[in-house]
Scaffold this motif. Structure first.
Motif: not given
Length: 118
Positions: A80-107
């Protein structure tokens, strides 16, 4: 919807452990497309791939076995937190947030492989 979206891109496996791994890998793939779309200013593509990533997280949430213990509750909150992060990242064009979700997913991929022996 998440499994259906990913299956359009990849062959499905009968092994549920491999399927979960493929779903995690699908998130990584789609998020790399999100980053490219952000860099290229392609708004429609960005949200298409964010939505596909979110659909996979939603499907992973839907198949959690809450009778199986605390791990399901932890994963539900994490997804759920990753979903919320992606919503925000899309609105803000925040590549760092996308990278963070990728890092969590890789974990999650690494932990899943270790736990299942894949």
């Amino acid at each position: 919807m998440g499994i259906e979206v990913y299956n359009q891109q990849n062959a499905i496996s009968d092994d549920p452990y491999i399927l979960v791994l493929k779903l995690y890998e699908g998130i990584i793939k789609y998020l790399s497309f999100v980053k490219s779309a952000m860099e290229d200013g392609e708004i429609e593509k960005k949200f298409t791939y964010i939505n596909k990533s979110i659909a996979i997280f939603d499907e992973l949430r839907n198949v959690l076995d809450f009778d199986g213990g605390e791990v399901a509750y932890y994963l539900d909150g994490l997804y759920l937190y990753q979903i919320e992060t992606l919503f925000s990242a899309g609105i803000d064009d925040n590549i760092n947030a996308v990278n963070q979700v990728m890092k969590v997913t890789q974990g999650l991929i690494d932990a899943w492989k270790e736990e299942t022996g894949l």
